[in-house]
Design a protein around this motif. Structure first.
Motif, PDB file in Angstrom:
ATOM      1  N   GLN A  50       0.829  -1.205   0.000  1.00  0.00           N
ATOM      2  CA  GLN A  50       0.000   0.000   0.000  1.00  0.00           C
ATOM      3  C   GLN A  50       0.864   1.255   0.000  1.00  0.00           C
ATOM      4  OE1 GLN A  50      -3.544  -0.087   2.420  1.00  0.00           O
ATOM      5  NE2 GLN A  50      -3.020   1.903   3.264  1.00  0.00           N
ATOM      6  N   GLU A  51       1.863   1.298   0.859  1.00  0.00           N
ATOM      7  CA  GLU A  51       2.723   2.483   0.948  1.00  0.00           C
ATOM      8  C   GLU A  51       3.578   2.641  -0.310  1.00  0.00           C
ATOM      9  OE1 GLU A  51       2.423   4.874   3.182  1.00  0.00           O
ATOM     10  OE2 GLU A  51       0.757   3.664   3.911  1.00  0.00           O
ATOM     11  N   THR A  52       3.959   1.544  -0.918  1.00  0.00           N
ATOM     12  CA  THR A  52       4.747   1.590  -2.151  1.00  0.00           C
ATOM     13  C   THR A  52       3.952   2.244  -3.278  1.00  0.00           C
ATOM     14  OG1 THR A  52       5.989  -0.382  -1.500  1.00  0.00           O
ATOM     15  CG2 THR A  52       5.979   0.165  -3.833  1.00  0.00           C
ATOM     16  N   LEU A  53       2.645   2.020  -3.314  1.00  0.00           N
ATOM     17  CA  LEU A  53       1.801   2.529  -4.398  1.00  0.00           C
ATOM     18  C   LEU A  53       1.164   3.884  -4.097  1.00  0.00           C
ATOM     19  CD1 LEU A  53       0.073  -0.813  -5.347  1.00  0.00           C
ATOM     20  CD2 LEU A  53       1.956   0.335  -6.535  1.00  0.00           C
ATOM     21  N   ARG A  54       1.246   4.331  -2.871  1.00  0.00           N
ATOM     22  CA  ARG A  54       0.561   5.561  -2.473  1.00  0.00           C
ATOM     23  C   ARG A  54       0.974   6.770  -3.316  1.00  0.00           C
ATOM     24  NH1 ARG A  54      -2.512   6.460   1.582  1.00  0.00           N
ATOM     25  NH2 ARG A  54      -1.813   4.693   2.798  1.00  0.00           N
ATOM     26  N   ARG A  55       2.260   6.969  -3.561  1.00  0.00           N
ATOM     27  CA  ARG A  55       2.722   8.129  -4.328  1.00  0.00           C
ATOM     28  C   ARG A  55       2.238   8.075  -5.773  1.00  0.00           C
ATOM     29  NH1 ARG A  55       8.780   8.805  -4.220  1.00  0.00           N
ATOM     30  NH2 ARG A  55       8.340   9.522  -2.116  1.00  0.00           N
ATOM     31  N   ILE A  56       2.266   6.892  -6.365  1.00  0.00           N
ATOM     32  CA  ILE A  56       1.790   6.749  -7.744  1.00  0.00           C
ATOM     33  C   ILE A  56       0.316   7.110  -7.828  1.00  0.00           C
ATOM     34  CG2 ILE A  56       1.344   5.063  -9.582  1.00  0.00           C
ATOM     35  CD1 ILE A  56       3.950   3.671  -8.673  1.00  0.00           C
ATOM     36  N   CYS A  57      -0.459   6.689  -6.851  1.00  0.00           N
ATOM     37  CA  CYS A  57      -1.886   7.019  -6.827  1.00  0.00           C
ATOM     38  C   CYS A  57      -2.093   8.527  -6.686  1.00  0.00           C
ATOM     39  CB  CYS A  57      -2.588   6.293  -5.683  1.00  0.00           C
ATOM     40  SG  CYS A  57      -2.797   4.547  -6.012  1.00  0.00           S
ATOM     41  N   ALA A  58      -1.311   9.151  -5.838  1.00  0.00           N
ATOM     42  CA  ALA A  58      -1.446  10.592  -5.636  1.00  0.00           C
ATOM     43  C   ALA A  58      -1.122  11.343  -6.928  1.00  0.00           C
ATOM     44  CB  ALA A  58      -0.535  11.054  -4.507  1.00  0.00           C
ATOM     45  N   GLU A  59      -0.079  10.921  -7.620  1.00  0.00           N
ATOM     46  CA  GLU A  59       0.297  11.580  -8.871  1.00  0.00           C
ATOM     47  C   GLU A  59      -0.780  11.409  -9.937  1.00  0.00           C
ATOM     48  OE1 GLU A  59       4.094   9.917  -9.817  1.00  0.00           O
ATOM     49  OE2 GLU A  59       5.082  10.935  -8.150  1.00  0.00           O
ATOM     50  N   ARG A  61      -3.911  10.970  -9.247  1.00  0.00           N
ATOM     51  CA  ARG A  61      -5.182  11.383  -8.641  1.00  0.00           C
ATOM     52  C   ARG A  61      -6.190  10.231  -8.566  1.00  0.00           C
ATOM     53  NH1 ARG A  61      -5.804  17.588 -10.712  1.00  0.00           N
ATOM     54  NH2 ARG A  61      -3.766  18.189  -9.949  1.00  0.00           N
ATOM     55  N   LEU A  62      -5.678   9.088  -8.125  1.00  0.00           N
ATOM     56  CA  LEU A  62      -6.498   7.892  -7.959  1.00  0.00           C
ATOM     57  C   LEU A  62      -6.543   7.512  -6.488  1.00  0.00           C
ATOM     58  CD1 LEU A  62      -4.983   5.716 -10.818  1.00  0.00           C
ATOM     59  CD2 LEU A  62      -7.175   6.901 -10.866  1.00  0.00           C
ATOM     60  N   ALA A  63      -7.631   6.913  -6.077  1.00  0.00           N
ATOM     61  CA  ALA A  63      -7.710   6.335  -4.739  1.00  0.00           C
ATOM     62  C   ALA A  63      -7.122   4.927  -4.808  1.00  0.00           C
ATOM     63  CB  ALA A  63      -9.163   6.274  -4.279  1.00  0.00           C
ATOM     64  N   LEU A  64      -6.461   4.513  -3.759  1.00  0.00           N
ATOM     65  CA  LEU A  64      -5.869   3.182  -3.710  1.00  0.00           C
ATOM     66  C   LEU A  64      -6.826   2.235  -2.998  1.00  0.00           C
ATOM     67  CD1 LEU A  64      -3.490   1.269  -4.172  1.00  0.00           C
ATOM     68  CD2 LEU A  64      -2.542   2.079  -2.006  1.00  0.00           C
ATOM     69  N   ARG A  65      -7.084   1.110  -3.621  1.00  0.00           N
ATOM     70  CA  ARG A  65      -7.930   0.064  -3.023  1.00  0.00           C
ATOM     71  C   ARG A  65      -7.031  -1.165  -2.840  1.00  0.00           C
ATOM     72  NH1 ARG A  65     -12.665  -0.993  -6.639  1.00  0.00           N
ATOM     73  NH2 ARG A  65     -13.500   0.900  -5.709  1.00  0.00           N
ATOM     74  N   ASN A  66      -6.751  -1.487  -1.594  1.00  0.00           N
ATOM     75  CA  ASN A  66      -5.884  -2.622  -1.279  1.00  0.00           C
ATOM     76  C   ASN A  66      -6.763  -3.793  -0.849  1.00  0.00           C
ATOM     77  OD1 ASN A  66      -4.042  -4.459  -0.306  1.00  0.00           O
ATOM     78  ND2 ASN A  66      -2.854  -2.977   0.854  1.00  0.00           N
ATOM     79  N   VAL A  67      -6.957  -4.734  -1.744  1.00  0.00           N
ATOM     80  CA  VAL A  67      -7.793  -5.901  -1.446  1.00  0.00           C
ATOM     81  C   VAL A  67      -6.957  -7.175  -1.367  1.00  0.00           C
ATOM     82  CG1 VAL A  67      -9.911  -4.877  -2.354  1.00  0.00           C
ATOM     83  CG2 VAL A  67      -8.445  -6.194  -3.879  1.00  0.00           C
ATOM     84  N   THR A  68      -5.677  -7.008  -1.022  1.00  0.00           N
ATOM     85  CA  THR A  68      -4.821  -8.175  -0.864  1.00  0.00           C
ATOM     86  C   THR A  68      -5.304  -8.989   0.332  1.00  0.00           C
ATOM     87  OG1 THR A  68      -3.269  -6.870   0.441  1.00  0.00           O
ATOM     88  CG2 THR A  68      -2.767  -7.134  -1.902  1.00  0.00           C
ATOM     89  N   ASN A  69      -5.057 -10.282   0.281  1.00  0.00           N
ATOM     90  CA  ASN A  69      -5.408 -11.183   1.371  1.00  0.00           C
ATOM     91  C   ASN A  69      -4.138 -11.667   2.042  1.00  0.00           C
ATOM     92  OD1 ASN A  69      -8.287 -11.337   1.045  1.00  0.00           O
ATOM     93  ND2 ASN A  69      -7.882 -12.439  -0.851  1.00  0.00           N
ATOM     94  N   VAL A  70      -4.154 -11.702   3.366  1.00  0.00           N
ATOM     95  CA  VAL A  70      -3.024 -12.217   4.135  1.00  0.00           C
ATOM     96  C   VAL A  70      -3.333 -13.657   4.516  1.00  0.00           C
ATOM     97  CG1 VAL A  70      -1.660 -11.956   6.228  1.00  0.00           C
ATOM     98  CG2 VAL A  70      -2.421  -9.928   4.963  1.00  0.00           C
ATOM     99  N   VAL A  71      -2.436 -14.531   4.109  1.00  0.00           N
ATOM    100  CA  VAL A  71      -2.597 -15.953   4.412  1.00  0.00           C
ATOM    101  C   VAL A  71      -1.346 -16.423   5.165  1.00  0.00           C
ATOM    102  CG1 VAL A  71      -2.866 -18.271   3.446  1.00  0.00           C
ATOM    103  CG2 VAL A  71      -4.041 -16.335   2.393  1.00  0.00           C
TER     104      VAL A  71
END
Length: 78
Positions: A50-59, A61-71
């Motif tokens: 999520q933090e890795t993609l946050r800057r790209i989303c801001a540039e 102007r997209l909202a980030l949706r993190n739907v990863t699953n932790v197993v």
């Protein structure tokens, strides 16, 4: 549909990550969201993605949706 520039940038950033688990995540841009999905071994990896993609989303102007699953052994897949 061809991947957008933002999708490609996000994939490239994750693929270049030193954290191997982030390299196989799926990225999709639609309806003002950049969605990251896949399976990760820890909540730390989920937050890192999520933090890795946050800057790209801001540039873009997209909202980030993190739907990863932790197993994990304590939280096995259903």
């Amino acid at each position: 549909m061809l991947p957008s520039e933002i999708e490609n940038r996000a994939r490239n950033v994750l693929h270049a990550s030193p954290v191997h688990e982030l390299r196989n995540l799926t990225i999709e841009e639609a309806d003002g969201f950049l969605t990251v999905s896949g399976i990760l071994p820890s909540y730390y990896c989920k937050q890192l993605a999520q933090e890795t993609l946050r800057r790209i989303c801001a540039e873009g102007r997209l909202a980030l949706r993190n739907v990863t699953n932790v197993v994990t052994a304590e939280n096995p897949a259903l």
